[in-house]
Enzyme design. Structure first.
Site, mmCIF file in Angstrom:
data_model
loop_
_atom_site.group_PDB
_atom_site.id
_atom_site.type_symbol
_atom_site.label_atom_id
_atom_site.label_comp_id
_atom_site.label_asym_id
_atom_site.label_seq_id
_atom_site.Cartn_x
_atom_site.Cartn_y
_atom_site.Cartn_z
ATOM 1 C CB SER A 132 -0.869 -0.001 1.256
ATOM 2 O OG SER A 132 -1.419 1.278 1.468
ATOM 3 C CE1 TYR A 145 -3.594 -2.172 5.260
ATOM 4 C CE2 TYR A 145 -2.859 0.033 4.678
ATOM 5 C CZ TYR A 145 -3.427 -1.175 4.313
ATOM 6 O OH TYR A 145 -3.794 -1.402 2.999
#
Ligand SMILES: NC(=O)c1ccc[n+]([C@@H]2O[C@H](COP(=O)([O-])OP(=O)(O)OC[C@H]3O[C@@H](n4cnc5c(N)ncnc54)[C@H](OP(=O)(O)O)[C@@H]3O)[C@@H](O)[C@H]2O)c1
Length: 250
Positions: A132, A145
């Site tokens: 990401s 994350y």
């Protein structure tokens, strides 16, 4: 002609499902895995995917599913299954952090380990991970994350060196925001969001070109990449602004 094959983790929704449909349309034999059996059964009927009920954080389950799918060959594996924070919390949530490490990081390692059992034997293959753009900076409220996605990027970079002489390619994908069930649950603003169809095409093209790193969409990515090269003192000052803090109380 021999049919090419791809195995995609987290293929029951969002980007994974769109990639599965795209590869199927390109003539690939497609295997997908996820945890929801009922959803997988329906997808097997509708699209003739080979489906496997697997929790990617459970190594034995991943090894067994990919070994079974690979009996007829394995050209590409896409470690896509992932999870994010539903809410950003003001203080670190350690339970969610552990879950994210299990799925987003160990899940990728389990997937690559299983795929390499076959790819090293056949001396060909392509490992793909969906990281990401959040990997590039420590973002407020989503520490684990960002950390898991950054770790996945480093693993891909190292593996591309380690596996060069084995004729195995590695690609790491760094998307910005994509319209999927994951982001549909997210309450904060998500600039430059793109459709899941567009995202799947970008992944497909990047893999086809055997790129090590694939970033999209261009403008948003550029801005985040600029933030990542700022002196950290300046970066922290910007990110301390109230407009970037979307945390809720526990
Ligand atoms: N959407 C975005 O804006 C965005 C941006 C950057 C990166 N990404 C990354 O893109 C990937 C796909 O995300 P998405 O947006 O498509 O999310 P999504 O729609 O929520 O899909 C996630 C997929 O992963 C599966 N999954 C979750 N935990 C799993 C586990 N433990 N074992 C096996 N499968 C599991 C889910 O299926 P089951 O629930 O059936 O298991 C589902 O198929 C993720 O790695 C995410 O971090 C997304």
């Amino acid at each position: 002609m021999l049919q090419l094959s791809v195995f995609i983790t987290g293929g029951s929704s969002g980007l994974g499902l769109e990639l599965a449909k795209l590869y199927k349309a390109k003539g690939y034999r497609v295997g997908i895995c996820a945890r929801r059996e009922d959803v997988l059964q329906k997808l097997a009927q509708d699209y003739s995917f080979e489906t496997f009920v697997v929790d990617v954080s459970k190594r034995a389950e991943v090894l067994s599913a990919i070994a079974k799918f690979s009996e007829k060959g394995l050209d590409i594996v896409i470690a896509n299954a992932g999870k994010s924070y539903e809410n950003k919390t003001r203080l670190p949530n350690f339970q969610t952090a552990r879950e994210l490490i299990d799925i987003n990081l160990l899940g990728v390692l389990n997937t690559f380990e299983a795929a390499l059992e076959r790819m090293l034997q056949q001396k060909s293959g392509h490992l793909v991970a969906i990281s990401s753009i959040a990997a590039l900076n420590g973002l407020p409220g989503v520490s684990a994350y960002s950390a898991t996605k950054a770790a996945v990027g480093k693993i891909c970079e190292s593996f591309s060196l380690d596996l060069k002489n084995e004729n195995i390619n590695v690609t790491c994908v760094y998307p910005g925001f994509i319209d999927t069930p994951l982001t549909q649950k997210t309450p904060h603003p998500m600039p430059s969001m793109i459709s899941v169809e567009e995202a799947a095409k970008k992944v497909y093209e990047g893999v086809k070109k055997k790129k090590l790193r694939v970033f999209f969409p261009f403008k948003f990515t550029l801005m985040v990449r600029l933030l990542s090269v700022l002196p950290r003192r300046v970066y922290l000052k910007i990110m301390s602004m109230k407009r970037f803090n979307y945390s809720v109380e526990d």
